[in-house]
Design a protein around this motif. Structure first.
Motif, mmCIF file in Angstrom:
data_model
loop_
_atom_site.group_PDB
_atom_site.id
_atom_site.type_symbol
_atom_site.label_atom_id
_atom_site.label_comp_id
_atom_site.label_asym_id
_atom_site.label_seq_id
_atom_site.Cartn_x
_atom_site.Cartn_y
_atom_site.Cartn_z
ATOM 1 N N SER A 148 -36.862 21.926 -33.719
ATOM 2 C CA SER A 148 -36.225 21.044 -34.696
ATOM 3 C C SER A 148 -35.245 20.100 -34.026
ATOM 4 O O SER A 148 -35.149 18.925 -34.378
ATOM 5 N N ARG A 149 -34.527 20.603 -33.032
ATOM 6 C CA ARG A 149 -33.574 19.759 -32.316
ATOM 7 C C ARG A 149 -34.295 18.621 -31.595
ATOM 8 O O ARG A 149 -33.833 17.485 -31.575
ATOM 9 N N LEU A 202 -36.422 11.406 -33.713
ATOM 10 C CA LEU A 202 -36.210 10.588 -34.907
ATOM 11 C C LEU A 202 -34.956 9.726 -34.764
ATOM 12 O O LEU A 202 -34.919 8.589 -35.240
ATOM 13 N N GLY A 203 -33.941 10.266 -34.089
ATOM 14 C CA GLY A 203 -32.729 9.483 -33.853
ATOM 15 C C GLY A 203 -32.997 8.276 -32.970
ATOM 16 O O GLY A 203 -32.491 7.176 -33.225
ATOM 17 N N ASN A 228 -33.546 2.479 -32.376
ATOM 18 C CA ASN A 228 -34.309 1.351 -31.839
ATOM 19 C C ASN A 228 -34.780 0.410 -32.935
ATOM 20 O O ASN A 228 -34.770 -0.820 -32.766
ATOM 21 N N GLN A 229 -35.186 0.967 -34.077
ATOM 22 C CA GLN A 229 -35.681 0.121 -35.156
ATOM 23 C C GLN A 229 -34.543 -0.567 -35.905
ATOM 24 O O GLN A 229 -34.708 -1.680 -36.410
ATOM 25 N N ALA A 260 -29.368 7.363 -36.306
ATOM 26 C CA ALA A 260 -29.116 6.405 -35.227
ATOM 27 C C ALA A 260 -27.738 6.648 -34.607
ATOM 28 O O ALA A 260 -27.579 6.642 -33.384
ATOM 29 N N ALA A 261 -26.741 6.866 -35.462
ATOM 30 C CA ALA A 261 -25.388 7.140 -34.976
ATOM 31 C C ALA A 261 -25.350 8.446 -34.187
ATOM 32 O O ALA A 261 -24.684 8.555 -33.150
ATOM 33 N N LEU A 262 -26.083 9.448 -34.678
ATOM 34 C CA LEU A 262 -26.146 10.729 -33.975
ATOM 35 C C LEU A 262 -26.784 10.557 -32.600
ATOM 36 O O LEU A 262 -26.312 11.125 -31.599
ATOM 37 N N TYR A 263 -27.832 9.744 -32.528
ATOM 38 C CA TYR A 263 -28.500 9.494 -31.252
ATOM 39 C C TYR A 263 -27.563 8.781 -30.275
ATOM 40 O O TYR A 263 -27.512 9.119 -29.085
#
Length: 379
Positions: A249-250, A256-257, A262-263, A321-324
């Motif tokens: 899951s991680r 996904l992040g 990127n998108q 996105a912020a988490l990534y």
């Protein structure tokens, strides 16, 4: 044109309009209503159709009925999700097009429909987030309406209709009112759903002394945790009492992040196969992600069963996105946000990604009467 932030109910409003029309409850002066989404129109980029052929792509019934003229009919085109458009919509350079039987690019067809040149008797209804509204020339828009979400009484109505058991609804309402940021964000129906999902899980499973989520960031963090653990239990046979996320899951969350970040940099909210490939995600993996994280990432079938993907809500994409960005900085010391200055298109989206980590959203809390707490609570 109808504007409103992501998740506020614009698409739901168009569906309600067309359903009422189809069931004979309202708008019976209309002969034909065509609901065309930009996420599906994107799939036709580079192809040529006449207007009649384009409508046949979306409505098999009109093709089978042998309808080939609409000059004497009252037609409504609903163009949903302008902010998701990847077509140029070049109003300045596209040629004038008046023949409904002559093929041309989808972009030319759309600009001429909106100009009122192609099938001039038709009415046009466009929905969009405010940041993308300026893609349509002002002279092409006669009226602008705005969906502003739930009023304070409608927020309570949503939770009370969502939970028939009154104690849980009252507990959630009481907690939301104690947090100014949560109470403000609950004017967005989708955020009410996220809040309900998180707090129900928390009040049923939390350990004594664990802090109830009371900030926007805590709410999204817990939502991500809930969805990850549920996916592990459903697909990986993890114990009901195991509170930990699996390594699988991680890894999915990180992938996904990366896709979300990127998108967002490109200002894109809908993803096709080429977009996934840029982030080293293939179609099969994306389908698995949408199956495991059904409340976060979803797969849709467009025209001719073409597959496309999106996050359930823009704010979920922004949070991932912020988490990534955060994980990239912790693990590598690289600040992805300082690598280059965003373009004007990116700048419309990136600031709200940063906001999740610094301060609550500043939003308006008034409402347009078309928002219905009852309709949303049933979802």
């Amino acid at each position: 044109m109808t504007t409103g932030v992501a998740g506020i109910g614009k698409t739901l409003l168009t569906h309600k309009f067309t359903l009422d029309w189809a069931e004979g409850k309202a708008n019976q002066d209309i002969d034909f209503a065509f609901l065309l989404t930009f996420r599906e129109l994107n799939l036709l980029k580079g192809k040529e159709f006449s207007l009649l052929e384009l409508l046949h792509q979306f409505s098999v019934e009109t093709k089978e009925s042998g309808i080939y003229r609409y000059d004497h009919d009252q037609v409504v085109f609903i163009l949903d999700g302008l902010d998701e458009c990847r077509l140029p919509l070049d109003f300045q350079n596209n040629p004038i097009w008046t023949d409904v039987t002559e093929p041309t690019s989808v972009d030319v067809l759309l600009t001429n429909i909106i100009r009122g040149v192609l099938l001039p008797s038709a009415r046009i209804w466009i929905t969009t987030r405010p940041a993308a509204a300026n893609q349509i020339p002002a002279e092409c828009v006669d009226m602008v309406t705005e969906v502003r979400g739930f009023t304070d009484p409608q927020k309570e109505e949503y939770f009370r209709k969502k939970f028939r058991e009154g104690t849980m609804a009252s507990t959630i309402i009481s907690h939301v009112k104690k947090s100014r940021s949560l109470h403000i964000m609950c004017h967005i129906p989708v955020f009410c759903w996220i809040t309900a999902t998180v707090l129900v899980d928390f009040f049923k499973t939390s350990q004594r002394g664990e802090e109830v989520p009371k900030t926007v960031t805590q709410m999204y963090s817990h939502f991500l945790r809930v969805q990850s653990i549920q996916g592990d239990r459903k697909y990986r046979e993890r114990a009901e009492t195991d509170p930990l996320w699996s390594s699988e899951s991680r890894e999915i969350i990180v992938s996904l992040g990366k896709l979300a970040f990127n998108q967002l940099e490109k200002g894109q909210l809908i993803f096709y196969e080429a977009d996934l490939a840029e982030c080293d995600i293939d179609i099969r993996a994306a389908s698995v992600y949408s199956g495991v994280f059904t409340q976060i990432f979803k797969e849709e079938c467009g025209l001719h069963q073409d597959r496309m993907f999106c996050f359930v809500h823009l704010s979920i994409q922004e949070f991932l996105a912020a988490l990534y960005v955060f994980l990239s900085y912790i693990n590598t010391g690289v600040n992805l946000l300082s690598e280059e200055h965003p373009t004007s298109r990116e700048a419309e989206l990136l600031p709200s990604t940063r906001v999740l980590w610094t301060r609550p959203y500043r939003v308006r809390t008034d409402t347009w009467t078309c928002s219905s707490a009852s309709s949303w609570a049933s979802l």
